[in-house]
Motif scaffolding. Structure first.
Motif, mmCIF file in Angstrom:
data_model
loop_
_atom_site.group_PDB
_atom_site.id
_atom_site.type_symbol
_atom_site.label_atom_id
_atom_site.label_comp_id
_atom_site.label_asym_id
_atom_site.label_seq_id
_atom_site.Cartn_x
_atom_site.Cartn_y
_atom_site.Cartn_z
ATOM 1 N N TYR A 1 1.017 -9.990 5.894
ATOM 2 C CA TYR A 1 1.879 -8.834 6.137
ATOM 3 C C TYR A 1 1.370 -7.660 5.314
ATOM 4 N N GLY A 2 1.419 -6.472 5.882
ATOM 5 C CA GLY A 2 1.294 -5.251 5.118
ATOM 6 C C GLY A 2 2.695 -4.819 4.725
ATOM 7 N N LEU A 3 2.822 -4.090 3.624
ATOM 8 C CA LEU A 3 4.131 -3.658 3.119
ATOM 9 C C LEU A 3 4.016 -2.248 2.584
ATOM 10 N N SER A 4 4.894 -1.368 3.061
ATOM 11 C CA SER A 4 4.975 -0.020 2.500
ATOM 12 C C SER A 4 6.416 0.464 2.593
ATOM 13 N N THR A 5 6.635 1.664 2.076
ATOM 14 C CA THR A 5 7.964 2.265 2.171
ATOM 15 C C THR A 5 8.069 3.185 3.387
ATOM 16 N N PHE B 1 -1.516 -8.453 12.665
ATOM 17 C CA PHE B 1 -0.405 -8.885 11.818
ATOM 18 C C PHE B 1 0.593 -7.743 11.713
ATOM 19 N N PRO B 2 1.860 -8.057 11.426
ATOM 20 C CA PRO B 2 2.867 -6.998 11.325
ATOM 21 C C PRO B 2 2.904 -6.342 9.947
ATOM 22 N N MET B 3 3.441 -5.148 9.941
ATOM 23 C CA MET B 3 3.739 -4.416 8.708
ATOM 24 C C MET B 3 5.240 -4.523 8.461
ATOM 25 N N LEU B 4 5.601 -4.608 7.194
ATOM 26 C CA LEU B 4 7.004 -4.658 6.780
ATOM 27 C C LEU B 4 7.380 -3.325 6.152
ATOM 28 N N SER B 5 8.574 -2.843 6.448
ATOM 29 C CA SER B 5 9.054 -1.584 5.892
ATOM 30 C C SER B 5 10.102 -1.830 4.814
ATOM 31 N N THR C 1 8.514 8.623 -3.265
ATOM 32 C CA THR C 1 8.189 7.444 -4.061
ATOM 33 C C THR C 1 7.407 6.492 -3.174
ATOM 34 N N LEU C 2 6.221 6.104 -3.637
ATOM 35 C CA LEU C 2 5.343 5.232 -2.872
ATOM 36 C C LEU C 2 4.960 4.018 -3.697
ATOM 37 N N LEU C 3 4.678 2.925 -3.011
ATOM 38 C CA LEU C 3 4.229 1.716 -3.693
ATOM 39 C C LEU C 3 2.806 1.888 -4.185
ATOM 40 N N ARG C 4 2.538 1.321 -5.339
ATOM 41 C CA ARG C 4 1.150 1.210 -5.772
ATOM 42 C C ARG C 4 0.546 0.023 -5.043
ATOM 43 N N ARG C 5 -0.736 0.094 -4.868
ATOM 44 C CA ARG C 5 -1.446 -0.936 -4.117
ATOM 45 C C ARG C 5 -1.516 -2.235 -4.928
ATOM 46 N N LEU C 6 -1.032 -3.312 -4.309
ATOM 47 C CA LEU C 6 -1.113 -4.642 -4.907
ATOM 48 C C LEU C 6 -1.025 -5.672 -3.804
ATOM 49 N N TYR D 1 0.852 -1.186 0.000
ATOM 50 C CA TYR D 1 0.000 0.000 0.000
ATOM 51 C C TYR D 1 0.892 1.241 0.000
ATOM 52 N N PRO D 2 0.374 2.381 -0.461
ATOM 53 C CA PRO D 2 1.203 3.595 -0.525
ATOM 54 C C PRO D 2 1.602 4.143 0.849
#
Length: 188
Positions: free
Chosen positions: A101-105, A122-126, A147-152, A55-56
């Motif tokens: 896991y959630g993942l963002s920058t 659940f944990p988020m990953l950076s 710069t952000l991730l697009r949602r996928l 996610y962004p």
């Protein structure tokens, strides 16, 4: 602003093919910090299916989102999506997911605040250093100099991306979409 509710007029993202290459790709030997204090070695997630939703950025109450955030297709809805994965977490595990896991920058302390505030199980990953983003060619976009991730979402099975959901819209209904896919596609 209620970050858990989405405006009715959000623009839907188009499928630009930026994630087409991901299915069948093994996760690289990269370790990312998690909000539970662990470091997750992505190439050693173990057997079974792991859900990694990218996610962004999650907003915070009292903190402004980037200008025109609601007009960027696919940008708004990170908090609503996280809450949906929270609400469906037990069902996802019952349907065969071993981990979510959630993942963002965003950095880990920022993510940890969201995990605590939203009561995420659940944990988020950076990926603040963009190691995974670069190694896998994850789709990104630029806003306000960031710069952000697009949602996928990637369903990873035995270390390989089995299924990719992209683009994701609407984000608040996406966890149910992943759950329905898991139910229709049992693992062996």
């Amino acid at each position: 602003m209620d970050l858990t509710r989405l405006p009715d007029d959000l623009p839907a993202p188009a499928d630009d093919g930026a994630a087409d290459h991901l299915a069948g790709t093994p996760l690289p030997a990269i370790s990312l910090p998690a909000t539970d204090g662990s470091v997750v070695a992505l190439d050693r997630l173990g057997s079974g299916r792991t859900i990694v939703y990218a996610y962004p950025l999650t907003g915070r109450p009292g903190t402004d989102l980037p200008d025109d955030w609601d007009t960027i297709p696919g940008a708004r809805g990170c908090t609503a999506e996280a809450c949906a994965f929270r609400d469906h977490h037990a069902d996802l595990l019952a349907a065969g997911a071993s981990t979510v896991y959630g993942l963002s920058t965003q950095d880990t302390p920022y993510q940890r605040e969201a995990v605590d505030r939203l009561h995420l199980p659940f944990p988020m990953l950076s990926d603040g250093a963009f190691e995974l983003t670069r190694a896998m060619g994850l789709p990104t976009f630029e806003v306000a100099g960031r710069t952000l991730l697009r949602r996928l979402t990637m369903v990873v099975r035995n270390g390989v991306v089995e299924k990719v959901f992209y683009p994701v819209f609407p984000p608040d209904q996406h966890a149910a979409e992943v759950l329905a896919w898991l139910v229709r596609t049992p693992g062996s």
